[in-house]
Design an enzyme around this catalytic site. Structure first.
Site, short mmCIF file in Angstrom:
data_model
loop_
_atom_site.label_atom_id
_atom_site.label_comp_id
_atom_site.label_asym_id
_atom_site.label_seq_id
_atom_site.Cartn_x
_atom_site.Cartn_y
_atom_site.Cartn_z
CG ASP A 554 -2.04 0.92 1.24
OD1 ASP A 554 -2.24 1.59 0.22
OD2 ASP A 554 -2.76 0.98 2.25
CD GLU A 557 -0.35 5.62 -3.64
OE1 GLU A 557 0.22 5.84 -2.55
OE2 GLU A 557 -1.17 4.72 -3.80
CG ASP A 634 -7.97 4.63 1.07
OD1 ASP A 634 -7.84 3.39 0.93
OD2 ASP A 634 -7.09 5.34 1.61
#
Ligand SMILES: *[C@@H]1O[C@H](CO)[C@@H](O)[C@H](O)[C@H]1NC(C)=O
Length: 985
Positions: A554, A557, A634
């Site tokens: 996770d 980015e 999300d």
């Protein structure tokens, strides 16, 4: 300093979480627009939009780029030459080396570099340096095949027209016509232009120039700045740029690349995932119902992202397809930097008196990247699969996942102790609800230190894994790329001492804030970094993990709570002295690459039967499909988010990364029971099917919903499990052809213009199974669009519908609108089990759906669902066909060539599967002529071995009002892996 053990660390992280993203805790949910740039706030985007406006507003606009005809060479499928950019203000010329490659596959590629940037470094402060070159390593990460050059391509120069023409592609039906001045390329198929480069003159490569410190001229009131007017370019953000309190130093100055790409006659464009909007991309330059911002690709952790928006999200796939009746073409803009894409459409009447008849829509796109090469691949179709197939050949096919990975995953932030995990596991069993995987979010670690377990809450991870394994269940644990900066944490000590972290602009280790507080980031662009990362997952290093533990990456980015736009500064430095700005969109993929390699190495080091890795990623780029699954990040427990998930998942499917899903139930907030139930029904049709929830939400495991919800959710899960053989076959197809796993209407019916913008219903694989999950509150009926003149049957009661047109299907809460298109055969396994692993030797049901032609077919791919033995042929691949004229159903081997000389693994697998039979064959819309027939004749042994013919019973059920007649053969006893024939007449 924060005390970092036990509960104080938990409080510290909650406090930090609140500091970073306090709005999480309040249910009011809107994205913080001010945290993310608009095009106007991004210097290079603003400059290029202004450039485009000037080009469009200038009646005789001449693009200042021309190809020097004398420089053009064509050799072995590759054209080279020099494109010159003429600078109006100085008369100076900038040399831009051009390469146009033509590949065997029929793909063409146009690459433009800049001579003056090709050599040397830029000196930074403190004597450190950055590469001066335009980033040319995106290819290294994204492209894995399909680049053997075409030997058949032939070039010819037309001096009079000022063009060079290359004929290429299969059967030489493709043509690239390169216009010398101004430079441009028209791509044709069968003589008709499909794609144009620089037709609107928006090609712009910001050239290298030395930084000159201009004295700031003081402007007197009333005085016109004539020079500045003439040279309209906004230089204000050339050398540095500030946003939200962060200043980005730009040692290389302006270096954007931009170009317009036109699709003449094409009404629709798809792709450039990931955005939360319709599948068919909207126009982006303002107007009613249109966006006013370009689609943006800059992988970001966008909290509470909004619906129907071109804002960037977590991943970037700069691949676009254009669709018109019976024709699909596409482009892949290979660039890893921040990218913006404007989409506009124009209508041209074929003839002014035709009253719109024969008018055609043309789609224009304008691609703008901050840095890097101009590097564009062109796919000329003509079918959707030709384009996706060619793109997938370049960037790689979807990994064939383990079977558990396509079953149901149960996640929440967080299952708080190992006992909690075991308890949830037992409750699923108690309520007879199938699931395969339970997940652990960040709280399992000791103080957010990855590769550790909190000793208070997870004292016995191995015991937990063991309990899960008893029912062949798995655990997925999160490991993020930020490494806590804390004393006595061996991982961070190694990261620092080996110098494997990302550096800041001064070439020192970069420090930022994430879940653990102060953190460093592993630089997976570095081969040494990846090698080190690989070692961390060994069972003896990451203690508490076992063979049934897999990984979730996770925040890759990367998400940096105190960084510009919640990510890393663009002037950070990576391995090879590339700036972060050059490779930002690839960053997430490099972490997944290292994790995938680590999981492989983990098993190999044990020298056991090794299994396929499973890694879930939030951030992705072209090529990430080779490494695992993605989810849409999300989302929120709100109906619009459920609705948006379908086009988002479809968009991933046609972007070459079909292993996609959205958090079932919605991440933020508490879903109503109705919403949760509908979401499970929709999730049963996501390739990646996971329930997940935020730490502040109430528990919502399916057994907590209460009746009738728990029962309805269980039915949705059982439907998924019973169709797993069909899902697995669809995944196999994706893994060899790039075909989407769930497919939009245009992909299945590329000749049906009316269906080109339909994105709320989907086909599963090649099976004609058409689902349209309910995504609106209180909705009891569903309109389903049928594109073709064919019969469709309700999956559950065989109610009959007929296309083309829209039909209404009843959809009370307990129902998933799901139709079966005539002409297909699909496999199921109908025995309810606790997990997919326990279904390994279960018998099959075949459903034969007869439509107008009376014929039907379908395939089944099957292997052990976990190892790499399938690469040695250890699989079953059958084609089932029903021929109406003779009323026979046959099973044929699709891997006959491999079966002729089977490997030991292949033989072992077939032996293992020898006893696995077909237990039921259902024929939907069975011919009336079968009425009164009581038997079918079965001949087995068609794959070579001998077996006597025998007869078994056939049950025929007549039509009831509105429903199809059907027949069933119970226990035909034929082998799933064998050749056989059943005669019905
Ligand atoms: C990971 O990246 C390296 C370097 O680009 C490449 O050689 C390797 O094949 C990649 N691994 C996977 C599993 O794609």
């Amino acid at each position: 300093m924060l005390k970092v053990n036990g509960w104080s660390s938990r409080w510290a992280s909650l406090l930090l979480l609140c500091l970073a993203v306090c709005s999480l805790i309040t249910p009011a949910v809107t994205v913080k627009h001010e945290n993310f740039k608009t095009c106007d706030q991004s210097g290079f985007c603003k400059r290029n939009r202004a450039y485009a406006d000037t080009a469009l507003a200038t009646s005789n606009w001449a693009s200042p780029y021309s190809l020097d005809a004398a420089s053009v060479k064509f050799e072995k499928g590759i054209l080279t030459g020099i494109v010159s950019k003429k600078i109006a203000t100085t008369g100076e010329t900038v040399r831009l080396p051009l390469t146009v490659a033509f590949y065997e596959s029929g793909t063409a590629r146009v690459t433009i570099d800049e001579e003056r940037r090709q050599k040397g470094d830029i000196e930074l402060r403190h004597g450190s340096k950055a590469k001066k070159q335009r980033y040319n390593e995106a290819e290294k990460w994204a492209v894995v095949g399909g680049t053997s050059v075409s030997t058949g391509a032939a070039a010819s120069k037309d001096a009079e027209a000022g063009t060079t023409k290359i004929v290429y592609g299969p059967a030489s039906i493709f043509e690239a016509v390169i216009r010398h001045a101004p430079f441009g390329v028209d791509f044709k198929r069968d003589g008709e232009t499909q794609i144009k480069f620089n037709d609107q003159g928006m090609l712009n490569m910001e050239h290298w120039r030395p930084k000159v410190d201009k004295p700031v001229a003081e402007k007197k009131e009333g005085e016109e700045d004539v020079a500045a007017e003439a040279d309209a370019e906004d230089e204000g953000t050339w050398w540095d740029e500030s946003f939200g309190g962060n200043t980005d130093s730009k040692p290389r100055g302006p270096e954007a690349v931009a170009m317009d790409i036109t699709f003449p006659g094409y009404q629709h464009v798809y792709g450039v995932a990931e955005h939360a909007g319709p599948l068919s991309l909207k126009e982006s330059r303002g107007g009613d119902g249109k966006y006013s911002e370009p689609y943006r690709l800059y992988n970001s952790d966008v909290f509470e992202y909004e619906m129907d928006s071109p804002m960037t999200l977590y991943g970037a796939i700069p691949f676009m397809q254009a669709q018109k009746k019976d024709s699909t073409v596409g482009v892949f803009w290979l660039n890893a930097a921040e990218t913006w894409i404007d989409v506009t459409k124009s209508t041209t009447a074929a003839n002014p008196l035709s009253f719109g008849i024969g008018s055609s829509v043309t789609t224009q796109t304008h691609w703008i990247s901050e840095t890097g090469l101009l590097d564009v691949f062109v796919f000329l179709g003509p079918k959707p699969q030709d384009v996706i197939g060619a793109y997938s050949e370049l960037t790689g096919y979807t990994q064939l996942p383990q079977q558990f990975a396509i079953a149901y995953h149960q996640c929440r932030w967080n299952y708080v102790t190992d006992d909690d995990v075991k308890d949830v596991d037992r409750k699923f069993d108690r309520y007879n609800i199938p699931y395969d995987v339970i997940w652990l979010d960040i709280e399992y670690t000791e103080g957010k230190k990855y590769f550790t377990w909190d000793p208070m809450t997870f004292p016995d991870p191995l015991g937990m894994n063991k309990q899960l394994d008893e029912h062949e269940r798995k655990l997925v644990a999160i490991i993020d790329p930020h490494i806590k900066n804390e004393a006595n944490y061996p991982i961070v000590e190694e990261l620092k001492s080996k110098d494997l972290a990302v550096h800041n602009k001064d070439d020192n280790i970069y420090e930022g804030w994430c879940w653990p507080g102060s953190s460093y980031w592993i630089d997976c662009f570095s081969p040494k970094g990846r090698e080190w990362w690989k070692g961390l997952f060994r069972y003896d290093k990451f203690k508490g993990t076992a063979k049934n533990v897999f990984i979730w990456n996770d925040m890759n980015e990367p998400s940096v709570f105190n960084g510009p736009e919640t990510t890393m500064p663009k002037d950070n430095l990576h391995h090879g002295h590339w700036e972060h700005r050059d490779l930002h969109n690839i960053n997430g993929m490099t972490l997944v690459n290292a994790t995938y390699e680590a999981l492989l190495a983990r098993d190999k080091s044990e020298d056991k039967h090794h299994v396929r890795p499973f890694v879930l990623t939030r951030s992705f780029y072209s090529g990430s499909q080779r490494l695992g699954a993605m989810w849409t990040g999300d989302n929120q427990a709100a109906w619009p988010h459920l609705e948006a998930s379908i086009p988002m998942v479809l968009s991933m499917g046609v972007s070459g990364f079909p292993f996609a899903g959205a958090d079932v139930g919605g991440f933020f907030g508490n879903p109503s029971k109705e919403l949760l139930t509908r979401w499970y029904q929709a999730g049963a049709f996501y390739p990646f099917f996971r329930g997940h929830a935020h730490i502040d939400t109430r528990r919502r495991e399916p057994y907590l919903a209460g009746e009738p919800y728990t029962q309805i959710i269980t039915q949705a899960l059982r439907l998924r499990y019973s169709l797993l053989p069909a899902w697995y076959t669809a995944f196999h197809e994706a893994s060899v052809s790039g075909a989407p796993i769930v497919r939009p209407n245009y992909y299945v019916h590329p000749g049906d213009e009316k269906g080109f913008d339909i994105d709320d219903q989907l086909y599963l694989g090649s099976y004609g199974l058409l689902a349209k999950p309910v995504t609106k509150e209180g909705q009891e009926g569903q309109d389903i669009y049928l594109a073709d003149k064919e019969k469709y049957f309700d999956y559950f009661d065989f109610w009959t519908y007929e296309g083309p047109g829209t039909v209404t299907v009843a959809a009370p809460l307990e129902t998933i609108p799901l139709l079966m298109q005539g002409g297909h055969i699909f496999p199921r396994r109908d025995r309810p089990r606790r997990s997919s692993g326990l279904m390994r030797y279960d018998p099959f049901t075949l459903v034969v759906v007869l439509g107008h032609s009376g014929d039907a077919e379908g395939t089944l791919y099957l292997d052990d669902g976990e190892s790499f033995d399938f690469e040695a042929g250890a699989s079953i691949h059958r084609r089932f066909s029903f021929v109406g004229a003779t009323s026979t159903l046959m099973s044929e081997d699709l891997a006959a060539a491999a079966a002729a000389a089977p490997s030991k693994k292949a033989k072992d697998y077939l032996k293992l599967m020898e006893k696995v039979r077909v237990e039921k064959i259902i024929i939907v819309n069975a011919p009336a002529a079968w009425k009164g027939k009581e038997e079918v004749e079965i001949s087995e042994g068609l794959d070579g071995e001998s077996a006597a013919a025998r007869k078994v019973t056939l049950d025929w059920h007549p039509k009831e009002a509105g429903k199809a007649a059907w027949a069933v053969v119970r226990d035909p006893g034929v082998r799933i892996g064998g050749g056989w024939k059943i005669g019905f007449a």
